[in-house]
Design a protein around this motif. Structure first.
Motif, PDB file in Angstrom:
ATOM      1  N   PHE A  44      89.901 -79.660   4.016  1.00 11.91           N
ATOM      2  CA  PHE A  44      90.516 -80.760   5.085  1.00 11.91           C
ATOM      3  C   PHE A  44      92.067 -81.078   4.722  1.00 11.91           C
ATOM      4  O   PHE A  44      92.676 -81.324   5.778  1.00 11.91           O
ATOM      5  CB  PHE A  44      89.815 -81.986   5.287  1.00 11.91           C
ATOM      6  CG  PHE A  44      90.168 -82.967   6.121  1.00 11.91           C
ATOM      7  CD1 PHE A  44      89.960 -82.424   7.829  1.00 11.91           C
ATOM      8  CD2 PHE A  44      90.641 -84.078   6.140  1.00 11.91           C
ATOM      9  CE1 PHE A  44      90.122 -83.072   8.760  1.00 11.91           C
ATOM     10  CE2 PHE A  44      91.239 -84.871   7.145  1.00 11.91           C
ATOM     11  CZ  PHE A  44      90.775 -84.476   8.558  1.00 11.91           C
ATOM     12  N   HIS A  45      92.207 -81.432   3.542  1.00  9.34           N
ATOM     13  CA  HIS A  45      93.449 -81.788   3.080  1.00  9.34           C
ATOM     14  C   HIS A  45      94.403 -80.435   3.155  1.00  9.34           C
ATOM     15  O   HIS A  45      95.489 -80.781   3.568  1.00  9.34           O
ATOM     16  CB  HIS A  45      93.558 -82.105   1.593  1.00  9.34           C
ATOM     17  CG  HIS A  45      93.246 -83.336   1.255  1.00  9.34           C
ATOM     18  ND1 HIS A  45      94.090 -84.472   1.457  1.00  9.34           N
ATOM     19  CD2 HIS A  45      92.148 -83.842   0.993  1.00  9.34           C
ATOM     20  CE1 HIS A  45      93.573 -85.599   0.990  1.00  9.34           C
ATOM     21  NE2 HIS A  45      91.941 -85.471   0.854  1.00  9.34           N
ATOM     22  N   GLU A  46      93.889 -79.176   2.995  1.00  6.76           N
ATOM     23  CA  GLU A  46      94.832 -77.858   3.317  1.00  6.76           C
ATOM     24  C   GLU A  46      95.041 -77.683   4.933  1.00  6.76           C
ATOM     25  O   GLU A  46      96.193 -77.377   5.423  1.00  6.76           O
ATOM     26  CB  GLU A  46      94.104 -76.750   2.851  1.00  6.76           C
ATOM     27  CG  GLU A  46      94.724 -75.580   3.265  1.00  6.76           C
ATOM     28  CD  GLU A  46      96.098 -75.181   2.456  1.00  6.76           C
ATOM     29  OE1 GLU A  46      96.958 -74.458   3.022  1.00  6.76           O
ATOM     30  OE2 GLU A  46      96.292 -76.007   1.423  1.00  6.76           O
ATOM     31  N   ALA A  47      94.225 -78.011   5.763  1.00  2.00           N
ATOM     32  CA  ALA A  47      94.200 -78.441   7.107  1.00  2.00           C
ATOM     33  C   ALA A  47      95.212 -79.399   7.522  1.00  2.00           C
ATOM     34  O   ALA A  47      96.306 -78.927   8.344  1.00  2.00           O
ATOM     35  CB  ALA A  47      92.850 -78.512   7.845  1.00  2.00           C
ATOM     36  N   ARG A  65      83.519 -83.477   6.244  1.00  5.39           N
ATOM     37  CA  ARG A  65      82.664 -84.334   5.480  1.00  5.39           C
ATOM     38  C   ARG A  65      83.491 -84.667   4.271  1.00  5.39           C
ATOM     39  O   ARG A  65      83.514 -83.863   3.261  1.00  5.39           O
ATOM     40  CB  ARG A  65      81.326 -84.014   5.258  1.00  5.39           C
ATOM     41  CG  ARG A  65      80.321 -84.940   4.656  1.00  5.39           C
ATOM     42  CD  ARG A  65      79.113 -84.451   4.121  1.00  5.39           C
ATOM     43  NE  ARG A  65      78.455 -85.413   3.283  1.00  5.39           N
ATOM     44  CZ  ARG A  65      77.470 -85.314   2.411  1.00  5.39           C
ATOM     45  NH1 ARG A  65      77.234 -84.191   2.209  1.00  5.39           N
ATOM     46  NH2 ARG A  65      76.719 -86.336   1.747  1.00  5.39           N
ATOM     47  N   LEU A  66      84.211 -85.853   4.161  1.00  2.00           N
ATOM     48  CA  LEU A  66      84.599 -86.385   2.930  1.00  2.00           C
ATOM     49  C   LEU A  66      84.101 -86.519   1.587  1.00  2.00           C
ATOM     50  O   LEU A  66      84.138 -86.187   0.610  1.00  2.00           O
ATOM     51  CB  LEU A  66      85.839 -87.320   3.362  1.00  2.00           C
ATOM     52  CG  LEU A  66      86.817 -87.098   4.433  1.00  2.00           C
ATOM     53  CD1 LEU A  66      87.737 -88.327   4.672  1.00  2.00           C
ATOM     54  CD2 LEU A  66      87.536 -85.810   4.224  1.00  2.00           C
ATOM     55  N   ASP A  92      78.380 -90.723   3.754  1.00  2.00           N
ATOM     56  CA  ASP A  92      78.488 -90.636   5.394  1.00  2.00           C
ATOM     57  C   ASP A  92      79.774 -90.536   5.917  1.00  2.00           C
ATOM     58  O   ASP A  92      80.023 -91.042   7.033  1.00  2.00           O
ATOM     59  CB  ASP A  92      77.414 -91.642   5.551  1.00  2.00           C
ATOM     60  CG  ASP A  92      78.018 -93.085   5.453  1.00  2.00           C
ATOM     61  OD1 ASP A  92      78.898 -93.144   4.289  1.00  2.00           O
ATOM     62  OD2 ASP A  92      77.791 -94.080   6.061  1.00  2.00           O
ATOM     63  N   ARG A  93      80.829 -90.348   5.101  1.00  4.24           N
ATOM     64  CA  ARG A  93      82.298 -90.224   5.588  1.00  4.24           C
ATOM     65  C   ARG A  93      82.701 -89.171   6.267  1.00  4.24           C
ATOM     66  O   ARG A  93      82.850 -88.072   5.376  1.00  4.24           O
ATOM     67  CB  ARG A  93      83.001 -90.840   4.515  1.00  4.24           C
ATOM     68  CG  ARG A  93      84.665 -91.372   4.863  1.00  4.24           C
ATOM     69  CD  ARG A  93      84.803 -92.436   5.866  1.00  4.24           C
ATOM     70  NE  ARG A  93      84.228 -93.470   5.141  1.00  4.24           N
ATOM     71  CZ  ARG A  93      85.029 -94.652   4.513  1.00  4.24           C
ATOM     72  NH1 ARG A  93      86.105 -94.165   4.269  1.00  4.24           N
ATOM     73  NH2 ARG A  93      84.528 -95.370   4.127  1.00  4.24           N
ATOM     74  N   PHE A  94      82.986 -88.751   7.493  1.00  6.06           N
ATOM     75  CA  PHE A  94      83.515 -87.777   8.040  1.00  6.06           C
ATOM     76  C   PHE A  94      84.977 -88.075   8.538  1.00  6.06           C
ATOM     77  O   PHE A  94      85.361 -89.361   8.701  1.00  6.06           O
ATOM     78  CB  PHE A  94      82.505 -87.334   9.212  1.00  6.06           C
ATOM     79  CG  PHE A  94      81.211 -86.855   8.725  1.00  6.06           C
ATOM     80  CD1 PHE A  94      80.850 -85.557   9.023  1.00  6.06           C
ATOM     81  CD2 PHE A  94      80.262 -87.771   8.490  1.00  6.06           C
ATOM     82  CE1 PHE A  94      79.767 -84.977   8.554  1.00  6.06           C
ATOM     83  CE2 PHE A  94      78.947 -87.145   8.273  1.00  6.06           C
ATOM     84  CZ  PHE A  94      78.903 -85.809   8.038  1.00  6.06           C
ATOM     85  N   ALA A  95      85.560 -87.020   8.860  1.00  4.64           N
ATOM     86  CA  ALA A  95      86.954 -87.025   9.449  1.00  4.64           C
ATOM     87  C   ALA A  95      87.335 -86.058  10.207  1.00  4.64           C
ATOM     88  O   ALA A  95      86.723 -84.821  10.226  1.00  4.64           O
ATOM     89  CB  ALA A  95      88.085 -86.959   7.997  1.00  4.64           C
ATOM     90  N   VAL A  96      88.043 -86.099  11.257  1.00  2.00           N
ATOM     91  CA  VAL A  96      88.334 -85.312  12.299  1.00  2.00           C
ATOM     92  C   VAL A  96      89.821 -85.047  12.338  1.00  2.00           C
ATOM     93  O   VAL A  96      90.744 -86.153  12.281  1.00  2.00           O
ATOM     94  CB  VAL A  96      88.029 -85.834  13.847  1.00  2.00           C
ATOM     95  CG1 VAL A  96      88.477 -84.708  14.960  1.00  2.00           C
ATOM     96  CG2 VAL A  96      86.471 -85.849  13.535  1.00  2.00           C
ATOM     97  N   LEU A  97      90.364 -83.764  12.471  1.00  2.00           N
ATOM     98  CA  LEU A  97      92.034 -83.318  12.529  1.00  2.00           C
ATOM     99  C   LEU A  97      91.887 -83.083  14.197  1.00  2.00           C
ATOM    100  O   LEU A  97      91.262 -82.144  14.415  1.00  2.00           O
ATOM    101  CB  LEU A  97      92.335 -82.538  11.718  1.00  2.00           C
ATOM    102  CG  LEU A  97      93.606 -81.737  11.936  1.00  2.00           C
ATOM    103  CD1 LEU A  97      94.600 -82.781  11.922  1.00  2.00           C
ATOM    104  CD2 LEU A  97      93.815 -80.657  11.119  1.00  2.00           C
TER     105      LEU A  97
END
Length: 440
Positions: free
Chosen positions: A257-260, A320-321, A324-329
């Motif tokens: 996710f960080h790379e994205a 999924r970081l 139960d923590r998710f993130a959306v780009l």
């Protein structure tokens, strides 16, 4: 928006040239097979020669032993007293009765005493004729000398090439012992041509069988290598997938996710394509874990990921970081309304009940968002501010969506200052307890 995990790497990755490796392996296999067949040919020739030498040695030992036991006055003849007529007749019979076409007798010094050709003379070989023959052709055979000195058999193979065919002859030198005493050396010559052909034919059949087995093994080896390469490729793909995705839910992990985010920031800086970061967290997930256990909690997380993936759209990424923590780009953001619309749909989708192990669970979720250009221009800053917006949503009653607000930084900073000063005071023993009386 489609929040689907990406199975492709987010950066350039080198892939091995499998076709080039396969061609190289085939070339190595062909060269190896040719070298192996050449080695088999050399081994076969050596094996034929060894077998001929062994058979010549055995035949010579047998012939010499039989001669020692049947020829009269043999020890006296080796001592230089000459061969009696009876001895000559017995030697002629031995020559005609065996495969030997020529033999020679030597004394203990390796000097020739008698050759089978001498037996063709009608006159008997007595002392004088022996001495005359010795004076006429006296010589020391080096092989006979070696056999006498070492008391070991010496076998030599010689090949004579005629116009029509090649003939092989063997010369075997056998030390002749009387008890433990050496009395002379016998040289036995035999035609080994037919035997060589027979042995070579047998070894040729063995070599062809070995060659066929080698080719079969090479084919199996090639098949095994192809299978191993295929399995290795699948394993590499699996490892690459696991390195980029969350093992429990199948969505992107924190690193991917960080790379994205890094690539999205580069696109935004180069082409002016804004994006947003949304952080999502289940409400009261600790209570769900206590109620259902770890396995039930994992099932809730998988269901949560599936619901987020089912939200329609294109180009967006889900990760999924932790916990139960998710993130959306969210890509292709035209304004705050697009982000708010997605946030509300996420809240509504995750508010639906979950059925796990026969139980209906209502969990709900909160979400916070930060927009590139509005709330910051650095990916790490945007992720931090989206997390602060999530904190604001949870503080506002849970089950809601919230944008980042600059005042959040002030509150968080104030809380951090208080926490830091409290830790310092506790460490320095600066806290004191005061009582205030209460009056009625």
């Amino acid at each position: 928006m489609k929040l689907a995990p990406s199975s492709k790497p987010h950066g350039p990755m080198m892939r091995p040239n499998s076709s080039g490796k396969s061609l190289g392996f085939v070339a190595m296999l062909i060269v190896g097979s040719v070298l192996t067949l050449l080695a088999i040919g050399q081994v076969m020739q050596r094996a034929v020669q060894t077998q001929l030498e062994s058979e010549a040695e055995y035949a010579a030992m047998h012939w010499a032993s039989f001669m020692r036991d049947t020829v009269p006055d043999l020890e006296a003849a080796f001592a230089g007293e000459g061969f009696t007529p009876d001895a000559q007749r017995q030697l002629q019979q031995l020559r005609r009765a065996t495969e030997v076409f020529r033999f020679r007798l030597f004394d203990v010094g390796g000097a020739q005493l008698l050759a089978s050709d001498d037996l063709e003379h009608e006159a008997p070989l007595g002392r004088m004729s022996l001495e005359e023959a010795a004076l006429a052709g006296l010589h020391h055979d080096p092989a006979a000398v070696r056999a006498a000195e070492s008391r070991r058999h010496v076998v030599e193979l010689r090949r004579l090439d005629d116009d029509d065919e090649s003939k092989v002859y063997s010369n075997a030198y056998v030390p002749l012992l009387q008890g433990q005493r050496l009395i002379g050396v016998v040289q036995f010559s035999a035609d080994q041509t037919a035997r060589e052909h027979r042995i070579a034919e047998a070894f040729r059949g063995v070599a062809l069988t070995v060659a066929a087995l080698l080719l079969a093994l090479a084919g199996v080896g090639m098949w095994h290598r192809v299978q191993r390469a295929r399995l290795q490729h699948l394993a590499d793909e699996r490892m690459r997938y696991l390195a980029q995705h969350d093992a429990l839910t199948g969505v992107l992990n924190r690193t991917s996710f960080h790379e994205a985010l890094h690539q999205a920031q580069a696109r935004a800086e180069d082409a002016g394509r804004p994006f947003a970061v949304l952080c999502i967290d289940l409400d009261r997930f600790k209570d769900v874990n206590e109620l259902l256990g770890p396995a039930g909690g994992d099932e809730i997380l998988r269901a949560m990921a599936r619901r987020l993936q089912q939200l329609q759209g294109g180009g967006d990424l889900l990760a999924r970081l932790e916990g139960d923590r998710f993130a959306v780009l969210q890509t292709a953001v035209r304004g705050a309304d697009d982000v708010a619309s997605l946030g509300q749909r996420i809240i509504q989708a995750l508010a639906q009940p979950y059925e796990v192990a026969g139980q209906v669970i209502v969990a709900g979720a909160s979400a916070g968002a930060a927009v590139y250009g509005t709330d910051g221009r650095d990916r790490n800053e945007l992720l931090h501010k989206a997390d602060l917006a999530l904190y604001r949503a949870k503080s506002g009653g849970r089950g809601v969506f919230s944008f980042y607000d600059a005042s959040l930084d002030e509150k968080v900073q104030a809380r951090r200052i208080i926490a830091r000063e409290l830790r310092q005071a506790m460490h320095a023993d600066q806290l004191s307890l005061h009582y205030q009386p209460l009056y009625e």
